[in-house]
Design a protein around this motif. Structure first.
Motif, PDB file in Angstrom:
ATOM      1  N   ASP A  77       0.818  -1.227   0.000  1.00 15.24           N
ATOM      2  CA  ASP A  77       0.000   0.000   0.000  1.00 15.24           C
ATOM      3  C   ASP A  77       0.847   1.270   0.000  1.00 15.24           C
ATOM      4  N   ASP A  78       1.948   1.252  -0.726  1.00 12.02           N
ATOM      5  CA  ASP A  78       2.829   2.417  -0.785  1.00 12.02           C
ATOM      6  C   ASP A  78       2.551   3.171  -2.091  1.00 12.02           C
ATOM      7  N   TYR A  79       1.619   4.109  -2.029  1.00 15.85           N
ATOM      8  CA  TYR A  79       1.234   4.854  -3.222  1.00 15.85           C
ATOM      9  C   TYR A  79       2.336   5.814  -3.663  1.00 15.85           C
ATOM     10  N   TRP A  80       3.129   6.300  -2.692  1.00 19.38           N
ATOM     11  CA  TRP A  80       4.250   7.165  -3.049  1.00 19.38           C
ATOM     12  C   TRP A  80       5.202   6.425  -3.972  1.00 19.38           C
ATOM     13  N   TYR A  81       5.451   5.159  -3.708  1.00 21.27           N
ATOM     14  CA  TYR A  81       6.349   4.383  -4.552  1.00 21.27           C
ATOM     15  C   TYR A  81       5.774   4.241  -5.956  1.00 21.27           C
ATOM     16  N   GLU A  93      17.665   3.340 -18.891  1.00 25.31           N
ATOM     17  CA  GLU A  93      18.221   3.176 -20.230  1.00 25.31           C
ATOM     18  C   GLU A  93      19.026   1.885 -20.307  1.00 25.31           C
ATOM     19  N   TYR A  94      18.344   0.794 -20.079  1.00 27.21           N
ATOM     20  CA  TYR A  94      18.961  -0.521 -20.215  1.00 27.21           C
ATOM     21  C   TYR A  94      17.991  -1.380 -21.011  1.00 27.21           C
ATOM     22  N   PRO A  95      18.480  -2.130 -21.994  1.00 32.44           N
ATOM     23  CA  PRO A  95      17.574  -2.737 -22.972  1.00 32.44           C
ATOM     24  C   PRO A  95      16.754  -3.922 -22.484  1.00 32.44           C
ATOM     25  N   ASP A  96      17.222  -4.637 -21.471  1.00 33.27           N
ATOM     26  CA  ASP A  96      16.540  -5.886 -21.123  1.00 33.27           C
ATOM     27  C   ASP A  96      16.441  -6.024 -19.611  1.00 33.27           C
ATOM     28  N   PHE A  97      15.331  -5.587 -19.029  1.00 33.24           N
ATOM     29  CA  PHE A  97      15.156  -5.682 -17.587  1.00 33.24           C
ATOM     30  C   PHE A  97      13.665  -5.740 -17.258  1.00 33.24           C
ATOM     31  N   GLU A  98      13.391  -6.095 -16.035  1.00 40.59           N
ATOM     32  CA  GLU A  98      12.021  -6.082 -15.531  1.00 40.59           C
ATOM     33  C   GLU A  98      12.018  -5.582 -14.093  1.00 40.59           C
ATOM     34  N   LEU A  99      10.889  -5.058 -13.667  1.00 38.03           N
ATOM     35  CA  LEU A  99      10.671  -4.678 -12.278  1.00 38.03           C
ATOM     36  C   LEU A  99       9.667  -5.647 -11.682  1.00 38.03           C
ATOM     37  N   VAL A 100      10.110  -6.401 -10.671  1.00 41.70           N
ATOM     38  CA  VAL A 100       9.244  -7.366  -9.995  1.00 41.70           C
ATOM     39  C   VAL A 100       8.796  -6.749  -8.673  1.00 41.70           C
ATOM     40  N   ILE A 101       7.512  -6.451  -8.571  1.00 37.01           N
ATOM     41  CA  ILE A 101       6.950  -5.911  -7.336  1.00 37.01           C
ATOM     42  C   ILE A 101       6.276  -7.045  -6.575  1.00 37.01           C
ATOM     43  N   VAL A 102       6.702  -7.241  -5.352  1.00 42.10           N
ATOM     44  CA  VAL A 102       6.072  -8.240  -4.483  1.00 42.10           C
ATOM     45  C   VAL A 102       5.114  -7.504  -3.554  1.00 42.10           C
ATOM     46  N   GLU A 103       3.816  -7.686  -3.791  1.00 42.39           N
ATOM     47  CA  GLU A 103       2.796  -7.083  -2.923  1.00 42.39           C
ATOM     48  C   GLU A 103       2.680  -7.920  -1.652  1.00 42.39           C
ATOM     49  N   VAL A 104       2.779  -7.285  -0.534  1.00 42.85           N
ATOM     50  CA  VAL A 104       2.647  -7.995   0.735  1.00 42.85           C
ATOM     51  C   VAL A 104       1.471  -7.402   1.500  1.00 42.85           C
ATOM     52  N   GLY A 105       0.358  -8.140   1.520  1.00 45.50           N
ATOM     53  CA  GLY A 105      -0.805  -7.728   2.298  1.00 45.50           C
ATOM     54  C   GLY A 105      -1.408  -6.412   1.864  1.00 45.50           C
ATOM     55  N   THR A 106      -1.514  -6.166   0.566  1.00 51.49           N
ATOM     56  CA  THR A 106      -2.037  -4.896   0.089  1.00 51.49           C
ATOM     57  C   THR A 106      -3.553  -4.918   0.005  1.00 51.49           C
ATOM     58  N   THR A 107      -4.133  -3.722  -0.121  1.00 49.36           N
ATOM     59  CA  THR A 107      -5.582  -3.599  -0.234  1.00 49.36           C
ATOM     60  C   THR A 107      -6.011  -3.795  -1.691  1.00 49.36           C
ATOM     61  N   GLU A 108      -7.313  -3.944  -1.885  1.00 53.19           N
ATOM     62  CA  GLU A 108      -7.849  -4.157  -3.223  1.00 53.19           C
ATOM     63  C   GLU A 108      -7.605  -2.946  -4.117  1.00 53.19           C
ATOM     64  N   ASP A 109      -7.706  -1.735  -3.540  1.00 52.89           N
ATOM     65  CA  ASP A 109      -7.481  -0.516  -4.319  1.00 52.89           C
ATOM     66  C   ASP A 109      -6.041  -0.447  -4.826  1.00 52.89           C
ATOM     67  N   PHE A 110      -5.084  -0.825  -3.964  1.00 50.09           N
ATOM     68  CA  PHE A 110      -3.681  -0.804  -4.369  1.00 50.09           C
ATOM     69  C   PHE A 110      -3.436  -1.821  -5.476  1.00 50.09           C
ATOM     70  N   ASP A 112      -5.572  -2.833  -7.655  1.00 46.72           N
ATOM     71  CA  ASP A 112      -6.157  -2.288  -8.892  1.00 46.72           C
ATOM     72  C   ASP A 112      -5.220  -1.282  -9.547  1.00 46.72           C
ATOM     73  N   ARG A 113      -4.550  -0.455  -8.707  1.00 49.33           N
ATOM     74  CA  ARG A 113      -3.603   0.511  -9.262  1.00 49.33           C
ATOM     75  C   ARG A 113      -2.451  -0.211  -9.944  1.00 49.33           C
ATOM     76  N   LEU A 114      -1.981  -1.291  -9.330  1.00 47.74           N
ATOM     77  CA  LEU A 114      -0.896  -2.063  -9.926  1.00 47.74           C
ATOM     78  C   LEU A 114      -1.328  -2.712 -11.239  1.00 47.74           C
ATOM     79  N   THR A 115      -2.553  -3.153 -11.298  1.00 45.37           N
ATOM     80  CA  THR A 115      -3.074  -3.761 -12.531  1.00 45.37           C
ATOM     81  C   THR A 115      -3.053  -2.768 -13.676  1.00 45.37           C
TER      82      THR A 115
END
Length: 395
Positions: A77-81, A93-110, A112-115
């Protein structure tokens, strides 16, 4: 021989036994301090400036030189992030990467924002973990899930309170994977315009110079969780994180174990720096230091002795100089001031070079003030950590 004996006798009668002992002690202690601050901790500035002369000052790696990178972060539930940091990470500026976010106990609204963000950014991967209050998920377990879900073999851990200062951050860190299976970067604290903020930034700078210099000398003993990388192979071959009964240790106790079997690479450049948000003032920073300091009790003896020797010799140097000024003749008072000035100039110069390397402007005077009272702060932290242990360390 008679002349030598006469000179010794004259010196003894002029200055007295204690002033001679104090002067000799101050000179020896100054030599030890210069070894630490110019010789050992100066490694960071020397290595970087040497690379800069050769045109290799932390420049991003060539395209796909190390393959893809998975950046893993935990959030709840860190909306600032989501609003502030996710766009900066995904704009690297790197050609091949991903960001893996691990949600831990987040709310439904959060969620939805991630979706919505996942639809906007193809590089974004989300793993959700329900957090049962009866059986809370530790950061180590959550990071482990993120590592298993990662697409690439090169892993960089960070936190939701940290953000890259340059779009070349991942390119710089990728260069580290060409040289080692552990990649240790730097994380400075965000500027907040307060005196306490400058003290906290100076504290982070000093501690970082210590462990980065040690790693450059082939003796890694810690990194920082906001900017730490390792290969998936190194992680699983060493059976993942250790000290599972502690909520800390991912960036120091774990690094110490990995450092015994694989090589560590240090990446330092203003482009490779990330910043950690300061969420509070003096109490926040003190509690944070006391919390993470618990892990130092489990460091190998050589690390604890190495750090303690610098602190104790610094205190002894201060005491010797102060005693010379208090009880010795005028010429030795002047000599004491000169010795103190020599150490001050040497430390300031070393820090100036380190600040250039790490992209930490504006800390010249604050860092020198912190240098003066750090030994007292370090001893007080150790005492209070024993008398009033930080809550939440043990599971």
């Amino acid at each position: 021989m008679e002349n030598t004996g006469g000179i010794v006798q004259q010196i003894h009668s002029t200055y007295g036994f204690w002033c001679i002992i104090l002067s000799a002690a101050a000179v020896v202690l100054l030599a030890v301090q210069l070894y630490y601050h110019v010789g050992y901790y100066g490694t960071l500035g020397r290595r970087y400036l040497r690379k800069k002369r050769d045109g290799q000052d932390g420049a991003p790696a060539p395209v796909l030189a190390t393959g893809g990178i998975s950046v893993i972060v935990l959030t709840g539930d860190d909306y600032w992030y989501l609003d502030h940091t996710v766009p900066k990470v995904l704009a690297q500026e790197y050609p091949d990467f991903e960001l893996v976010i691990v949600e831990v106990g987040t709310t439904e609204d959060f969620t939805d924002r991630l979706t919505v963000l996942r639809e906007q950014y193809p590089r974004l991967t989300v793993t959700r973990v329900d957090n049962d209050p009866r059986f809370p998920i530790s950061n180590k377990i959550a990071y482990n899930l993120g590592i298993k879900a990662a697409r690439y073999d090169n892993i960089i851990l960070t936190t939701s309170e940290a953000y890259p200062v340059s779009p070349k951050w991942l390119g710089c860190m990728a260069e580290g994977f060409r040289r080692g299976d552990i990649v240790i970067g730097y994380c400075g604290l965000e500027k907040n315009g307060t005196a306490q903020g400058r003290r906290a930034r100076s504290s982070r700078l000093f501690s970082s110079v210590r462990y980065l210099s040690s790693a450059l000398r082939g003796r890694p003993y810690r990194g920082i969780i906001q900017n730490l990388g390792f290969t998936r192979e190194a992680y699983f071959q060493n059976r993942g994180f250790d000290y599972l009964n502690m909520n800390i240790g991912e960036d120091d106790l774990f690094v110490q174990r990995l450092g015994k079997t694989v090589r560590a690479a240090v990446v330092v450049s203003p482009h490779a720096t990330v910043r950690q948000k300061q969420w509070g003032g003096r109490a926040w920073w003190w509690d944070k230091r006391k919390y993470y300091d618990v892990a130092t009790r489990y460091y190998p003896a050589w690390i604890r002795l190495h750090v303690a020797a610098e602190v104790l010799t610094r205190l002894a140097f201060y005491a010797a100089v102060a005693a010379m000024i208090a009880i010795c003749p005028p010429e030795l008072k002047i000599a004491a001031g000169v010795l103190f000035l020599v150490r001050t100039v040497a430390v300031r110069y070393t820090l100036w070079r380190s600040r250039r390397v790490l992209g930490e402007p504006g800390l010249g005077n604050s860092s020198m003030v912190y240098d003066l009272y750090y030994p007292f702060s370090r001893i007080w932290l150790s005492v209070m950590g024993r008398l009033r242990p930080a809550p939440g360390v043990w599971r």
